[in-house]
Design a protein around this motif. Structure first.
Motif, PDB file in Angstrom:
ATOM      1  N   UNK A  96       0.826  -1.212   0.000  1.00  0.00           N
ATOM      2  CA  UNK A  96       0.000   0.000   0.000  1.00  0.00           C
ATOM      3  C   UNK A  96       0.859   1.261   0.000  1.00  0.00           C
ATOM      4  N   UNK A  97       2.078   1.162   0.525  1.00  0.00           N
ATOM      5  CA  UNK A  97       2.942   2.343   0.525  1.00  0.00           C
ATOM      6  C   UNK A  97       3.798   2.433  -0.724  1.00  0.00           C
ATOM      7  N   UNK A 150      21.571   4.298   2.136  1.00  0.00           N
ATOM      8  CA  UNK A 150      20.345   4.805   1.557  1.00  0.00           C
ATOM      9  C   UNK A 150      19.224   4.863   2.593  1.00  0.00           C
ATOM     10  N   UNK A 151      18.843   6.061   3.032  1.00  0.00           N
ATOM     11  CA  UNK A 151      17.850   6.153   4.101  1.00  0.00           C
ATOM     12  C   UNK A 151      16.498   5.606   3.673  1.00  0.00           C
ATOM     13  N   UNK A 152      16.162   5.820   2.407  1.00  0.00           N
ATOM     14  CA  UNK A 152      14.865   5.428   1.886  1.00  0.00           C
ATOM     15  C   UNK A 152      14.645   3.913   1.986  1.00  0.00           C
ATOM     16  N   UNK A 153      15.686   3.142   1.689  1.00  0.00           N
ATOM     17  CA  UNK A 153      15.538   1.694   1.710  1.00  0.00           C
ATOM     18  C   UNK A 153      15.556   1.094   3.109  1.00  0.00           C
ATOM     19  N   UNK A 154      15.789   1.927   4.115  1.00  0.00           N
ATOM     20  CA  UNK A 154      15.808   1.382   5.467  1.00  0.00           C
ATOM     21  C   UNK A 154      14.469   1.500   6.162  1.00  0.00           C
ATOM     22  N   UNK A 155      13.533   2.168   5.501  1.00  0.00           N
ATOM     23  CA  UNK A 155      12.183   2.241   6.051  1.00  0.00           C
ATOM     24  C   UNK A 155      11.549   0.863   5.882  1.00  0.00           C
ATOM     25  N   UNK A 156      10.983   0.341   6.964  1.00  0.00           N
ATOM     26  CA  UNK A 156      10.445  -1.018   6.896  1.00  0.00           C
ATOM     27  C   UNK A 156       9.379  -1.130   5.815  1.00  0.00           C
ATOM     28  N   UNK A 157       8.613  -0.064   5.607  1.00  0.00           N
ATOM     29  CA  UNK A 157       7.595  -0.093   4.580  1.00  0.00           C
ATOM     30  C   UNK A 157       6.256  -0.556   5.100  1.00  0.00           C
ATOM     31  N   UNK A 158       6.234  -1.107   6.303  1.00  0.00           N
ATOM     32  CA  UNK A 158       4.956  -1.633   6.757  1.00  0.00           C
ATOM     33  C   UNK A 158       4.289  -0.721   7.776  1.00  0.00           C
ATOM     34  N   UNK A 159       4.882   0.433   8.051  1.00  0.00           N
ATOM     35  CA  UNK A 159       4.301   1.295   9.072  1.00  0.00           C
ATOM     36  C   UNK A 159       3.922   2.649   8.489  1.00  0.00           C
ATOM     37  N   UNK A 160       2.862   3.219   9.039  1.00  0.00           N
ATOM     38  CA  UNK A 160       2.332   4.436   8.449  1.00  0.00           C
ATOM     39  C   UNK A 160       2.773   5.709   9.180  1.00  0.00           C
ATOM     40  N   UNK A 161       3.328   5.587  10.387  1.00  0.00           N
ATOM     41  CA  UNK A 161       3.868   6.769  11.062  1.00  0.00           C
ATOM     42  C   UNK A 161       5.277   6.473  11.562  1.00  0.00           C
ATOM     43  N   UNK A 162       6.036   7.556  11.809  1.00  0.00           N
ATOM     44  CA  UNK A 162       7.398   7.414  12.313  1.00  0.00           C
ATOM     45  C   UNK A 162       7.400   6.684  13.655  1.00  0.00           C
ATOM     46  N   UNK A 163       6.424   7.005  14.491  1.00  0.00           N
ATOM     47  CA  UNK A 163       6.361   6.378  15.808  1.00  0.00           C
ATOM     48  C   UNK A 163       6.245   4.851  15.692  1.00  0.00           C
ATOM     49  N   UNK A 164       5.313   4.417  14.833  1.00  0.00           N
ATOM     50  CA  UNK A 164       5.138   2.974  14.627  1.00  0.00           C
ATOM     51  C   UNK A 164       6.371   2.365  13.970  1.00  0.00           C
ATOM     52  N   UNK A 165       6.978   3.132  13.062  1.00  0.00           N
ATOM     53  CA  UNK A 165       8.172   2.651  12.371  1.00  0.00           C
ATOM     54  C   UNK A 165       9.276   2.327  13.379  1.00  0.00           C
ATOM     55  N   UNK A 166       9.460   3.230  14.346  1.00  0.00           N
ATOM     56  CA  UNK A 166      10.516   3.004  15.329  1.00  0.00           C
ATOM     57  C   UNK A 166      10.183   1.793  16.204  1.00  0.00           C
ATOM     58  N   UNK A 167       8.889   1.597  16.466  1.00  0.00           N
ATOM     59  CA  UNK A 167       8.483   0.473  17.312  1.00  0.00           C
ATOM     60  C   UNK A 167       8.584  -0.878  16.601  1.00  0.00           C
TER      61      UNK A 167
END
Ligand SMILES: Nc1ncnc2c1ncn2[C@@H]1O[C@H](COP(=O)(O)OP(=O)(O)OP(=O)(O)O)[C@@H](O)[C@H]1O
Ligand SMILES: [Mg+2]
Lengths: 198, 261, 283
Positions: free
Chosen positions: B157-158, C92-109
């Motif tokens: 979705x993202x 590459x910062x972009x590729x380190x985002x898990x991709x499964x979270x919709x906010x930064x807070x959830x991403x860190x968790x």
């Protein structure tokens, strides 16, 4: 046990990360092609790609989820068609395992087999859900066949056999072209690199 | 970049705050009722007496109606024209012109099919309009759906909006270099490859690093995962879900019994 | 025993003939900050992946010699053990985002969810790390709607929140603009000051010279120099291996040729040392 191992084999971390990209390829290319008004769908290139390098189970999952995602984002009408997408991935995957994804003419055979599967699986859905008529241009062929006295299932099935091969052969060839553009070192990370190298 | 990730509309309502599984169960049981339940008018009744009121209660009435019209009107128009003219069992002719004749059996069949599809599509629409996809996936993985499945769906979705944005960028760049994307069929096919190539390869390159990134975050560690977000559920909702499941089973049973007799 | 011990390490990527790392020996003590410098293709990333367990577990290939990181031996333990002790942040910062979270807070968790941490503790830890990495203002945004520098700080926070014993950074600022780099360096500096063990591949030698305890210079997979920043970066052979030297060293070299640098004084690697040298000559 054998079944579970065969399924497990398709899924490593690369597969997990690859599937979302493959689904996005399906959706975005599908939309571009629809926009360009080409007489094909080309909305399963990603599915075939995953099927070839990760395996049939991963391909089936990619197809199914593509359909669900298309339903979530674009059009819930797509949802009941998920078995078709599932079988596209599944059949393409077994074809690749059988060595039918190594040269372009073998890929055409894969395309034909995938088309046969897609045509067969979509027929009952089309007949029982939509009475054989959907909002696509090929329904005119179905209507014509009905007028000439064929029964509904025959009419729908023949229509599908007529229209599916072009799309599925093109899809498989494009997926093959993409694979040829990827490095061996990259492909080696996926579960079934031997499907495409000899 | 399109910021709409799904149909979801964030609002405070009784429907929004229902547990996602309850809404999913509702969607499935309405669809089962519409397809297997008795009577020609049951689907319409479900639509007007269940789905529409719920969409109003969920404060998404306007979007619910607009979206379902946009999605279904073309299909319905097509369905009515084609079925009333070509329905195989059609005998009672209502009117004819040239070589065509419309039959009332065809019209009834079109009506039955259209109203069932209406319930099917709008049941899901109601779920999607009032449920954030990540809440739905979180709740499902908490109940035992594999975490990798929910990872795949939320990350897709993202990725899609990003890839759409990238497609637009590439397209603009090519148009500014004078690449023709209109005209005849051959031209349009030719314009496809330089667009799709860069799009596909640039997104495939990222896969390896992203796999490393989620491994580094212990995604494949074989421990039981916990969830940051607590999704409320209640005894009442659980009972409701069982009732819906029972109703669906009864409907299917009724259909089987009918076909055996 | 040192926290990281590599003995006689040689590594080949799959399907390659020449080693990416060759006969490498390295010991890193707890709390140390080791920087890795080297030209493109020297093996910096390869070494980072080895210390974080992705070599051999993710990349496969042939690993010879012995590796011990925080007491783990990759031939006996899986990647799972590594990721709980060693945190990895890369370019590459972009590729380190898990991709499964919709906010930064959830991403860190995300990492904590995967470790099975209890939600209450999870919130405490996420709040704490958000404060330390100075991203309070980002916590409700989508991780995709951030600048590179912001994304990289989120990536750092997402790893740090898992409380690794060792932090491995592979050129974390090489794809960022100057402001983004500054912000990321600041966080790394804070971590170093708190006594975290840090391994960092980095080509910005001025920065490395100032904050690293030791520097390892690599060339074609081999260690050519290991020592304090002054020993390594002041060494005349570095440019021969295509390794950039600090601009303060460059200035002092030119000055020495022109007779403007105190003969007995060694080559400076930081701004302060450079200024001291010139003060001496003027006095
Ligand atoms: N996955 C791989 N498979 C095969 N060879 C690889 C792989 N990754 C890197 N190499 C090779 O290993 C050598 C060391 O590469 P490495 O990426 O570690 O260098 P680096 O110092 O990080 O360079 P850079 O500054 O470009 O990041 C290079 O020759 C590179 O081509
Ligand atoms: Mg590197």
């Amino acid at each position: 046990m054998k079944l579970i191992n065969s399924i497990k084999r398709d899924f490593n971390t690369m597969t997990l990360v690859m599937i979302p990209v493959a689904i996005a390829i399906n959706v975005v290319i599908g939309q571009i092609v629809a926009l360009l008004k080409l007489p094909v769908y080309l909305d399963s290139i990603g599915t075939v790609l995953v099927a070839a390098i990760c395996g049939p189970w991963a391909g089936a999952l990619t197809g199914t989820l593509s359909n669900i995602i298309w339903g979530l984002l674009v059009d819930p009408n797509a949802l009941p068609w998920f078995p078709v997408a599932l079988f596209i991935g599944f059949v393409a995957g077994w074809c690749a395992v059988a060595g039918l994804f190594r040269t372009w003419w073998k890929v055409i055979i894969t395309g034909i087999l995938v088309a046969l599967a897609a045509a067969t699986v979509s027929t009952p859905i089309q007949v029982y859900l939509y009475g054989g008529i959907t909002a696509s241009g090929s329904s005119f062929i179905t209507a014509f066949l009905l007028q000439t006295g064929r029964d509904l299932i025959t009419a729908v099935l023949s229509t599908n056999f007529l229209v599916e091969p072009i799309d599925k052969i093109a899809t498989c060839l494009l997926a093959f072209a993409i694979i040829k553009g990827l490095s061996t070192r990259y492909l080696a990370r996926f579960p079934r690199p031997e499907n495409i190298t000899m | 970049m399109p910021d709409r990730l799904s149909f979801f509309i964030p609002r405070e309502s009784r429907v929004h705050s229902l547990n996602p599984l309850t809404k999913l169960a509702l969607a499935f049981s309405l669809i089962i009722l519409a397809f297997f339940g008795p009577g020609l008018f049951l689907p319409v009744a479900l639509y007007f007496f269940v789905l529409v009121p719920l969409s109003l209660l969920g404060k998404v009435g306007k979007e619910f109606l607009q979206t379902s019209f946009r999605l279904l009107l073309p299909l319905f128009a097509f369905l009515f024209v084609m079925q009333s003219l070509f329905y195989p069992g059609g005998e009672t002719v209502i009117f004819s012109f040239w070589i065509f004749s419309a039959t009332s059996e065809g019209v009834v069949f079109a009506f039955r099919t259209a109203t069932r599809i209406l319930v099917m599509v709008s049941s899901f629409l109601l779920l999607l309009l009032t449920t954030h996809p990540s809440t739905l996936m979180n709740d499902l993985s908490r109940r035992g759906v594999p975490a990798s499945l929910s990872y795949i769906i939320t990350s897709t979705l993202q990725i899609i909006p990003q890839m759409q944005a990238r497609a637009v960028t590439i397209q603009d760049a090519q148009r500014s270099r004078g690449l023709d994307t209109g005209g005849n069929l051959i031209n349009r096919i030719r314009s496809l490859l330089p667009l799709v190539g860069p799009l596909v390869f640039s997104s495939l390159v990222d896969v390896e690093e992203r796999a490393i990134a989620i491994e580094a975050r212990a995604f494949t560690l074989p421990v039981k995962k916990t969830s940051l977000i607590d999704i409320p559920d209640s005894r009442g909702e659980a009972v409701l879900r069982w009732v819906m499941a029972a109703l669906s089973l009864m409907t299917i049973g009724y259909r089987i019994w009918l076909s055996l007799n | 025993m040192a926290l990281i011990e590599l003995k006689n390490l040689t590594y080949h990527y799959p399907l390659t003939n020449s080693p990416a790392l060759q006969d490498l020996d390295l010991e890193v003590q707890e709390g140390e900050f080791l920087a890795i410098v080297g030209a493109n293709g020297a093996g910096k990333s390869t070494l980072c992946y080895t210390i974080s367990g992705f070599i051999p577990h993710f990349f496969k290939g042939e690993l010879a010699g012995s590796v011990s990181v925080a007491g783990i031996d990759p031939t006996k333990a899986g990647l799972g053990e590594f990721v709980q002790k060693v945190g990895l942040v890369f370019q590459n910062p972009f590729n380190q985002i898990s991709g499964s979270k919709f906010t930064v807070y959830e991403e860190i968790a995300f990492g904590l969810e995967n470790l099975g941490i209890d939600p209450a503790e999870m919130r405490e830890r996420v709040d704490e790390i958000i404060r330390l990495t100075r991203i309070e203002d980002l916590k409700d945004r989508s991780p995709y709607a951030l600048s590179g520098g912001q994304q990289q700080r989120v990536a750092l926070a997402s790893i740090l929140v898992m409380r690794p014993q060792i932090l491995v950074l592979d050129e974390p600022t090489s794809q960022l603009d100057p402001i983004g780099s500054q912000e990321v360096f600041q966080v790394i500096k804070d971590m170093a000051l708190q006594g975290m063990t840090i391994i960092m591949a980095e080509h910005k030698v001025e920065w490395v010279a100032e904050f690293a305890d030791r520097i390892l210079a690599l060339s074609a997979g081999q260690a050519i120099k290991l020592g304090t920043p002054r020993e390594v970066l002041g060494s005349p052979e570095l440019p021969e291996h295509g390794i950039g030297i600090s601009r303060y060293t460059q200035v002092a070299r030119k000055a020495l040729q022109a007779g403007l640098w105190p003969e007995k004084r060694s080559m400076p690697v930081t701004l302060d040392e450079c200024v001291q040298g010139f003060q001496e000559i003027i006095a």
